[in-house]
Design an enzyme around this catalytic site. Structure first.
Site, PDB file in Angstrom:
ATOM      1  N   LYS A 162       6.926  -0.582  44.107  1.00 49.55           N
ATOM      2  CA  LYS A 162       7.417  -0.378  42.742  1.00 49.55           C
ATOM      3  C   LYS A 162       7.286  -1.709  42.014  1.00 49.55           C
ATOM      4  O   LYS A 162       7.934  -2.684  42.394  1.00 49.55           O
ATOM      5  CB  LYS A 162       8.879   0.077  42.763  1.00 49.55           C
ATOM      6  CG  LYS A 162       9.525   0.067  41.367  1.00 49.55           C
ATOM      7  CD  LYS A 162      10.979   0.540  41.391  1.00 49.55           C
ATOM      8  CE  LYS A 162      11.680   0.179  40.089  1.00 49.55           C
ATOM      9  NZ  LYS A 162      13.066   0.685  40.032  1.00 49.55           N
ATOM     10  N   GLY A 187      21.074   0.669  35.067  1.00 48.03           N
ATOM     11  CA  GLY A 187      22.503   0.612  35.356  1.00 48.03           C
ATOM     12  C   GLY A 187      23.419   1.044  34.226  1.00 48.03           C
ATOM     13  O   GLY A 187      24.631   0.918  34.318  1.00 48.03           O
ATOM     14  N   ALA A 243      15.655   4.758  36.054  1.00 47.45           N
ATOM     15  CA  ALA A 243      16.639   3.942  35.337  1.00 47.45           C
ATOM     16  C   ALA A 243      17.349   4.699  34.222  1.00 47.45           C
ATOM     17  O   ALA A 243      16.750   5.432  33.457  1.00 47.45           O
ATOM     18  CB  ALA A 243      16.028   2.675  34.758  1.00 47.45           C
ATOM     19  N   GLY A 244      18.640   4.506  34.194  1.00 52.96           N
ATOM     20  CA  GLY A 244      19.464   5.033  33.106  1.00 52.96           C
ATOM     21  C   GLY A 244      20.075   6.392  33.349  1.00 52.96           C
ATOM     22  O   GLY A 244      20.981   6.802  32.645  1.00 52.96           O
ATOM     23  N   ASN A 287      19.653   5.403  41.323  1.00 54.40           N
ATOM     24  CA  ASN A 287      20.338   4.494  42.250  1.00 54.40           C
ATOM     25  C   ASN A 287      21.806   4.319  41.859  1.00 54.40           C
ATOM     26  O   ASN A 287      22.701   4.839  42.518  1.00 54.40           O
ATOM     27  CB  ASN A 287      19.621   3.143  42.292  1.00 54.40           C
ATOM     28  CG  ASN A 287      20.233   2.180  43.307  1.00 54.40           C
ATOM     29  OD1 ASN A 287      21.217   2.483  43.990  1.00 54.40           O
ATOM     30  ND2 ASN A 287      19.673   1.012  43.434  1.00 54.40           N
ATOM     31  N   THR A 288      22.049   3.653  40.721  1.00 57.50           N
ATOM     32  CA  THR A 288      23.424   3.313  40.332  1.00 57.50           C
ATOM     33  C   THR A 288      24.352   4.532  40.312  1.00 57.50           C
ATOM     34  O   THR A 288      25.476   4.469  40.834  1.00 57.50           O
ATOM     35  CB  THR A 288      23.422   2.658  38.933  1.00 57.50           C
ATOM     36  OG1 THR A 288      22.609   1.482  38.980  1.00 57.50           O
ATOM     37  CG2 THR A 288      24.829   2.286  38.501  1.00 57.50           C
TER      38      THR A 288
END
Lengths: 258, 65
Positions: free
Chosen positions: A98, A159, A185-186, A207-208
């Site tokens: 990535k 995040g 992301a997001g 992830n987050t």
């Protein structure tokens, strides 16, 4: 459903939820989350060892049948990203990488220009390159031509859990790209992951939202269900929106009709 | 002799890479080593003699998204 295979490079995946190893309260939650979510690909990062402290080996928490996706986080230039990618491959992490090149520390916006340069170099070296970018259609076409295995546009800054703030731009990529589009992301909630999949995204990377949930294992399962629901809805081709109401039941009179 | 480990200057006796890692009590299984920007695979650590002014990067995989 026969269209459940996601092809990245030459590798087939039966699950469209990619996950990450960052921000978990303890690493023991990672294998449980992987089992509950069915995720078959997970990101890891590479860092200098703190020589004064004992640290855990994150790879020990990732089952062997889950594909590693090392990221180049920490890279500020294409050259640094290329160096990290080569180290990761030498370390036995496989060909997937990535590309994450970030020069803006306030919003953690990916540097599309440096990312393209790194993609061009690494794809030629046989890497399966997954570049993390701001959604930009001409750039996505350039990444495709450079040999990217997929393009990973952001929904919102890393995040932030704000969801698909870039939705119209994501739609342009989804409708026009010939490589898989993975929204990265997001994404903060399963409903947002479902929304991305309903739009036709090929996969999402979360992830987050999973790692920092009170229960990452259960949240992993929730995201898996959402991704599957969104994918099924996309394949089923959704009904059109309408301004005026359209009755679902017959409108002929019943009790005192003619 | 002087070497650089992760950017920091260190003084050590002449040794191999494997010895240095053992002295530092690092978990070899988790380590990725770059010596003067060349990756050294673990099988070559015992035979890699460190030289004056060598620059070592000791890296490992960590959590990340």
């Amino acid at each position: 459903m026969n269209d459940d295979v996601l092809l990245l490079g030459e590798k087939e995946f039966n699950n469209r939820l990619l996950t990450g190893t960052g921000k978990f309260g303890n690493h023991g939650q990672i294998p449980k989350m992987l089992a509950a979510s069915g995720s078959q690909m997970i990101t890891v990062a590479l860092r200098r060892v703190d020589i004064t402290a004992q640290s855990e080996n994150i790879l020990e928490y990732i089952p062997k049948d889950v594909t590693l996706l090392p990221n180049t986080s920490g890279a500020r230039s294409a050259e640094q990203a290329v160096r990290i990618a080569r180290i990761a491959r030498e370390a036995g992490c496989g060909d997937f990488i990535k590309i994450e090149v970030i020069t803006d520390m306030k919003y953690l916006m990916p540097d599309n220009w440096e990312t393209l340069k790194a993609t061009e170099i690494l794809a030629k070296e046989g890497f399966q390159v997954l570049p993390y970018v701001l959604p930009d259609l001409p750039l996505a076409k350039r990444l495709e031509n450079a040999g990217a295995a997929a393009v990973m546009p952001l929904g919102a800054p890393i995040g932030t859990n704000r969801g698909l703030e870039t939705r119209p731009l994501l739609a342009m990529l989804i409708e026009n790209a010939s490589v898989p589009i993975i929204v990265d992301a997001g994404i903060g909630k399963p409903s947002q992951a479902a929304a991305a999949m309903e739009m036709g995204a090929d996969a999402v990377l979360v992830n987050t939202a999973i790692a920092t949930a009170r229960d990452p294992e259960v949240m992993g399962r929730a995201f898996d269900l959402a991704v599957k629901a969104g994918r099924a809805a996309f394949l089923a081709e959704m009904a059109e929106e309408s301004t005026l109401a359209r009755a679902s039941s017959p409108l002929t009179g019943f009790l005192d009709g003619e | 002799m002087n070497i650089f480990v992760n950017g920091n200057k260190e003084c050590t006796e002449p040794c191999t890479l494997a010895q240095l890692i053992a002295w530092k009590k690092l978990d070899a299984g988790a380590l990725v080593i770059e010596l003067n920007q060349q990756i050294i695979k673990q099988e070559f650590w015992p035979t890699t003699e460190l030289q004056e002014e060598d620059r070592l990067e000791m890296l490992s995989f960590v959590g990340g998204g």
